[in-house]
Design an enzyme around this catalytic site. Structure first.
Site, PDB file in Angstrom:
ATOM      1  N   ASN A   1      -9.216  -7.606   4.728  1.00  0.00           N
ATOM      2  CA  ASN A   1      -9.126  -6.799   3.513  1.00  0.00           C
ATOM      3  C   ASN A   1      -7.881  -7.211   2.742  1.00  0.00           C
ATOM      4  O   ASN A   1      -6.905  -7.669   3.337  1.00  0.00           O
ATOM      5  CB  ASN A   1      -9.024  -5.314   3.885  1.00  0.00           C
ATOM      6  CG  ASN A   1      -8.945  -4.406   2.661  1.00  0.00           C
ATOM      7  OD1 ASN A   1      -9.661  -4.615   1.678  1.00  0.00           O
ATOM      8  ND2 ASN A   1      -8.070  -3.412   2.711  1.00  0.00           N
TER       9      ASN A   1
ATOM     10  N   HIS B   1      -5.098  -5.477   0.225  1.00  0.00           N
ATOM     11  CA  HIS B   1      -4.643  -4.156  -0.210  1.00  0.00           C
ATOM     12  C   HIS B   1      -3.432  -4.333  -1.130  1.00  0.00           C
ATOM     13  O   HIS B   1      -2.515  -5.080  -0.801  1.00  0.00           O
ATOM     14  CB  HIS B   1      -4.262  -3.314   1.004  1.00  0.00           C
ATOM     15  CG  HIS B   1      -3.818  -1.934   0.633  1.00  0.00           C
ATOM     16  ND1 HIS B   1      -4.715  -0.965   0.238  1.00  0.00           N
ATOM     17  CD2 HIS B   1      -2.587  -1.376   0.556  1.00  0.00           C
ATOM     18  CE1 HIS B   1      -4.038   0.138  -0.068  1.00  0.00           C
ATOM     19  NE2 HIS B   1      -2.754  -0.087   0.122  1.00  0.00           N
TER      20      HIS B   1
ATOM     21  N   SER C   1      -1.137  -7.256   0.411  1.00  0.00           N
ATOM     22  CA  SER C   1      -1.219  -7.666   1.812  1.00  0.00           C
ATOM     23  C   SER C   1      -2.657  -8.015   2.168  1.00  0.00           C
ATOM     24  O   SER C   1      -3.579  -7.296   1.795  1.00  0.00           O
ATOM     25  CB  SER C   1      -0.780  -6.521   2.738  1.00  0.00           C
ATOM     26  OG  SER C   1       0.471  -5.986   2.353  1.00  0.00           O
TER      27      SER C   1
ATOM     28  N   ASP D   1      -6.361   0.819   6.120  1.00  0.00           N
ATOM     29  CA  ASP D   1      -5.250  -0.039   5.668  1.00  0.00           C
ATOM     30  C   ASP D   1      -4.165  -0.209   6.726  1.00  0.00           C
ATOM     31  O   ASP D   1      -2.978  -0.289   6.399  1.00  0.00           O
ATOM     32  CB  ASP D   1      -4.634   0.515   4.374  1.00  0.00           C
ATOM     33  CG  ASP D   1      -5.657   0.611   3.247  1.00  0.00           C
ATOM     34  OD1 ASP D   1      -6.588  -0.199   3.226  1.00  0.00           O
ATOM     35  OD2 ASP D   1      -5.512   1.508   2.397  1.00  0.00           O
TER      36      ASP D   1
END
Ligand code: GAR
Length: 199
Positions: free
Chosen positions: A107, A109, A136, A145
């Site tokens: 992911n 973020h 990040s 997250d």
């Protein structure tokens, strides 16, 4: 080449940057599938125009997160990606789903994690008087997250910045950051498959 399935919910600028890097050979991978949970995501049209297979799995058509995640899982199983890439995908995934793709899902973020998980990251960084914001790339774990960070980019916050101006500057850096992080992940796979063929 390793295959990526990219999950989006909106504009898809990270997805487009990654797909372009694959097409130019900068990133040694292919985008096999782009999935959106929103039928109106602008990125879906862009993916189609690039000749990429797309799917829409509208979360509104399901009674629960579990059922939505099951449909997502089944579609991904058909695509058999080496890596699942969340790029502006704005749905929380169930622990069951994350466990099934454990360590194979990334992911991006828009904060310097572990700071500011969740929403409104840039507004929160400005309100806190931080000198830097950033983004990040991390491995997805069941907590939101919170998975291991692979790489980060820092962007200075200017006195005149609004959340929007900051988001725009960070976004430019996100594209390069995600491509580099994916290159790293893909190379890791290549190294381990080469090693396994050693006598
Ligand atoms: C990006 O800034 C990404 O970091 C953020 O959404 C934007 C998507 O832009 N992701 C999150 O906030 C995840 N919680 P894009 O659709 O143009 O790639």
């Amino acid at each position: 080449l390793p295959s990526l399935s990219i999950l989006i919910s909106g504009r898809g600028s990270n997805m487009i940057a990654i797909a372009k890097a694959c097409q130019s050979g900068e990133l040694q991978a292919t985008v096999g599938l782009v999935i959106s949970n929103r039928p109106d995501a602008r990125g879906i049209e862009a993916a189609r125009e690039m000749g990429i297979e797309t799917a829409i799995i509208d979360h509104k058509g399901f009674d629960s997160r579990l059922e939505f995640d099951q449909a997502l899982h089944e579609r991904l199983q058909q695509a058999r990606p080496d890596w699942i890439v969340l790029a502006g995908f704005m749905r929380i995934l169930t622990g069951q789903f994350v466990d099934r793709w454990q360590g194979r899902m990334l992911n991006i973020h828009p904060s310097l994690l572990p700071k500011y998980p969740g929403l409104d990251t840039h507004a929160r960084a400005i309100a806190a008087g931080d000198s830097h914001a950033g983004a990040s790339v991390h491995i997805v774990s069941p907590e939101l997250d919170a998975g291991p960070v692979i790489s980060q980019v820092k962007v200075a916050i200017e006195p005149e910045d609004t959340a929007e101006s900051l988001a725009q500057r960070v976004l430019q850096e996100e594209h390069a950051l995600y491509i580099t992080a994916l290159q790293h992940c893909v190379n890791m796979d290549l190294d381990s498959s080469t090693n396994s063929m050693l006598p």
